[in-house]
Design an enzyme around this catalytic site. Sequence first.
Site, PDB file in Angstrom:
ATOM      1  N   ARG A   1       0.799  -1.179   0.106  1.00  0.00           N
ATOM      2  CA  ARG A   1       0.237  -0.022   0.033  1.00  0.00           C
ATOM      3  C   ARG A   1       0.635   1.253  -0.020  1.00  0.00           C
ATOM      4  NH1 ARG A   1      -4.837  -0.271   4.277  1.00  0.00           N
ATOM      5  NH2 ARG A   1      -3.435  -0.168   5.725  1.00  0.00           N
TER       6      ARG A   1
ATOM      7  N   VAL B   1     -10.083  -0.261  -3.242  1.00  0.00           N
ATOM      8  CA  VAL B   1      -9.531  -1.589  -3.166  1.00  0.00           C
ATOM      9  C   VAL B   1      -8.403  -1.561  -2.022  1.00  0.00           C
ATOM     10  CG1 VAL B   1      -9.705  -2.176  -5.308  1.00  0.00           C
ATOM     11  CG2 VAL B   1      -7.444  -0.723  -4.585  1.00  0.00           C
ATOM     12  N   GLU B   2      -7.809  -2.482  -1.483  1.00  0.00           N
ATOM     13  CA  GLU B   2      -6.837  -2.620  -0.295  1.00  0.00           C
ATOM     14  C   GLU B   2      -7.169  -1.966   0.837  1.00  0.00           C
ATOM     15  OE1 GLU B   2      -2.862  -1.803  -1.608  1.00  0.00           O
ATOM     16  OE2 GLU B   2      -3.000  -2.957  -3.340  1.00  0.00           O
ATOM     17  N   GLY B   3      -8.373  -2.129   1.280  1.00  0.00           N
ATOM     18  CA  GLY B   3      -9.307  -1.343   2.426  1.00  0.00           C
ATOM     19  C   GLY B   3      -9.936  -0.146   1.924  1.00  0.00           C
TER      20      GLY B   3
END
Length: 819
Positions: free
Chosen positions: A375, A497-499
């Site tokens: 991230r 995405v990604e949280g």
Amino acid sequence: MVTFWQLLLLIALLGVSTYRSMGKESGLGLAAAGLFLATLIGQFALLPWLLLGAVAAVLMLDDLRREKLVRPVFKLFKKVLPPMTSTERTALEAGDVWWDGELFRGQPDWKQLHAYPKPVLNDEEQAFLDTQVEQLCAMLDDFKIVNEEKDLPPEVWAYIKKEGFFGMIIPKSFGGLGFSAIAHSTIVSKIATRSLTAAVTVMVPNSLGPAELLLHYGTDEQKNHYLPRLATGEEIPCFALTSPEAGSDAGAIPDKGIVCMGEHEGKETLGIRLTWNKRYITLAPVATVVGLAFKLYDPEHLLGDEADLGITCALIPRDHPGMEIGNRHIPMYTAFMNGVTRGKDVFIPIDWIIGGPSYAGQGWRMLMECLSAGRAISLPALATATGKLCYRMTGAYARLRKQFKMAIGQFEGVEEALARIAGFTYQLEAARVMTAGSVDLQIKPSVPSAIAKYHMTEMGRKVINDAMDVHGGRGVIAGERNYLAHGYMGTPISITVEGANILTRNLMIFGQGAVRCHPFVFPEMEAAQNPDFEEGLRQFDKLLMGHVAYGIGNFFRTLIMALTAGRIAKSPVTGPTAPFYQQLTRMSAALALVSDMAMMVLGGDLKRRERLSARLGDVLSQLYLASAVLKYYQDQGSQAQDLPYVRWCVKRSLWEMQHAFDEFLGNFPNKILGTLLRWTVFPYGKRYLLPSDRLDRKLVAAMLDTSEIRERITQASYTGKDDNDITGRMENAFQKVLAVLPLEKRIGKAVRDGQVEKRVDPLEVLRLAVAAGVISEDEAELIKQAEAARSDAIQVDDYSQDYVKGVQAAKPAKRGKAA
């Protein structure tokens, strides 16, 4: 009255001793000496001496304090402490405390920030960026990719594999490029200024996925088999984590595997029988090997005593019996590969677990440890690419597009939007470089990466929205000329995405930051969960005394800095940016104080009061983003042309912190404490202001002209060279128009002076100017070419009915109208 003043003096001296981090003996000695001197000057007052004695007893008589004071507090703390799940513990322990810890604790060491090495590409990485990445960008026709092919062309896939784009993070010993995190980030960002589809295709194999997990946890056999194939693109990976019922809450995945005996390649083998249903999986439609996350159970205890082993990660070849790669998703009408994978009662050998059987149940820890690094690189790179593209193209368009015979960039309303694009782009680049650079320092920046993920993607969203507003119809009409549309459509993907951003802001930033960055909270929680009560009590006693001193020190530090408007805070530099360091130190101290008070009053409820905790997270985030700007400015040589950008970014961050504190304190459930904290943090009211119109104008001036800072802010972005290129058309017209501005000013002066007759037809004016000797024939031709380029650059595309309906594949033959 004497008693009151001596009490006040005692409290002040004890406060100073904690503020200066003096030891308890020195602090008590200072307080006693001050009180003694006050007694000699005035008269004896019993109460201050009793208070000093009580404080001394608490600090110096360890056994008495522990039994009479700390023991009941410890029991209460154990009782009210919210339970911590193994999932939460793993997430907290996965990352490292870095610069975020300095900011959270109220006394940031700015010299330490400056001492971090400047993230730079080495010669090999720079050559790759200038050659292979440049060539890849030149090969990309994003309109055709998205609207016609729905995929990258075969020659692009081949080039990406041949040049090792899929192996940027894989060491050279396994056939990869072995690039740094800053190189990885810069390469993805540059590609994204040309094509989101291509950037995501390159980004995903180098982010959280099989290669990253294998590098950290894979067995030697797994590494030797997969990594060389992944590096060359012989294997294309995907990682299947998200399920229909588990998105950001990855710990709730329903996909499961049962340890059992089964048959593999004709032999009875210990393995796992898997059932899964995954969606939103990038590269799944073309993947040859699937990384799969699932919950593993061992009811027959074939691996050990545990029956519920937890989340586990395994690698499964696409051609394995039972593996199903389903249909494609269409993520916001972009063309990168994304789809579903399923399997029912699929048997795999136990050795296919990443890391082997010993890593059964370790998947959540593996994912959390790798997620922060991914991230810190991928999504910040995409957001920064949005900023760079919009900065360069919107500035050029605002110079070329005219309304009422004036470039629209000169209208104050447009200027306001342009200033946000400029300021946010500078901040995006600063945060990208600093956050990716932390990974190269071998840091796992869990909190900074969450800050970067949320705030940078949100800044990217604001930038693309402002760019669309400035472009108007030129941005709305899709076609080969539109360089904004695909980025605009793809922005929600990065948000999600990604949280998901809502979860990241409301739960992760402060939720992790408060526990991980606070010097005492997590150790106190550890002490409370110590199964040995007495040992836990001894640990808690020491920690609690440190925590109390820390809290008192933060109170006095915050109050003194607030009363002096931050001017007593130390700055690592002199000059125009020194006040910014002082104000950020002041806000850091305020965050430390307010966070402590919030955790003390609300306890475990603070985790559930998401809107409150999110606002404290906003303060921490803005501290980090402003720090990144100051670090970037320092690393760039503190150039004068950067100062308007630095001022804009830091002033806006300070205003955002003030706004977050104001909303937090206004909604704090304990109104009396909220009011007292407000008076402590902002005794003179809200004094931070947003950047002025004048400052906005300075930022925009660099966008509307050729300038060194325009080139530097947008370096490592791709702009086409050809007049028919999607971005080259706008850039070349911009340069041509700027080149003839002196000539047009000369003609304008001649018209005003009566040397050239004023005419409606611009071509007639040119003819008269040549005849009058104001400009030459060659100069007149340059003006004509510039005007033709300007007119062409602001056009939009139009298409036949058959083409729009998909009946006809041919491209449109005519140019449309000006936007």
